[in-house]
Design a protein around this motif. Structure first.
Motif, PDB file in Angstrom:
ATOM      1  N   SER A  15      14.420  56.043 -35.442  1.00 31.19           N
ATOM      2  CA  SER A  15      13.612  56.890 -36.310  1.00 31.19           C
ATOM      3  C   SER A  15      12.716  57.765 -35.434  1.00 31.19           C
ATOM      4  N   PRO A  16      12.205  58.884 -35.973  1.00 29.54           N
ATOM      5  CA  PRO A  16      11.298  59.727 -35.187  1.00 29.54           C
ATOM      6  C   PRO A  16      10.071  58.968 -34.684  1.00 29.54           C
ATOM      7  N   ARG A  65      12.942  63.892 -29.245  1.00 34.75           N
ATOM      8  CA  ARG A  65      13.769  63.567 -30.408  1.00 34.75           C
ATOM      9  C   ARG A  65      15.187  63.280 -29.931  1.00 34.75           C
ATOM     10  N   GLN A 105      18.318  64.349 -34.388  1.00 34.02           N
ATOM     11  CA  GLN A 105      17.062  64.808 -35.003  1.00 34.02           C
ATOM     12  C   GLN A 105      16.803  66.277 -34.686  1.00 34.02           C
TER      13      GLN A 105
END
Length: 97
Positions: free
Chosen positions: A20-21, A66, A70
């Motif tokens: 996830s970010p 990222r 992303q």
């Protein structure tokens, strides 16, 4: 023997999980290098960091890290937003002659 296999096992598990970010932002540069060591540059889970100039400062830089997936998603969203804006204003031009 276990000290050699443990980092490889951790790295192998990291490649199968989608990050996830928030997870990427929490990683140190050393962790990012270890994560990327088992991936190819074009892999969707490869993490790229980009330095940009901070607005209003001559020396400060912001670092944004990222995964390739992303970055691609952010680019697609930005392109779609630009297309939507152009479509919204396409018919709005008025000739004042």
């Amino acid at each position: 023997m276990t000290t050699v296999l443990l980092p490889l096992l951790i790295a192998a598990q990291a490649t199968t999980l989608s990050l996830s970010p928030e997870q990427v932002k929490a990683m140190s540069h050393q962790e990012i290098r270890a994560h990327n060591a088992v991936l190819q540059r074009g892999d969707a889970e490869y993490i790229r960091c980009v330095k940009t100039e901070k607005v209003g400062s001559l020396v400060a830089r912001e670092v944004s890290c990222r995964t390739n997936a992303q970055w691609r998603k952010a680019q697609d969203i930005g392109n779609q937003d630009a297309r939507d804006a152009m479509d919204a204003y396409k018919g709005k031009a008025v000739n004042s002659n």
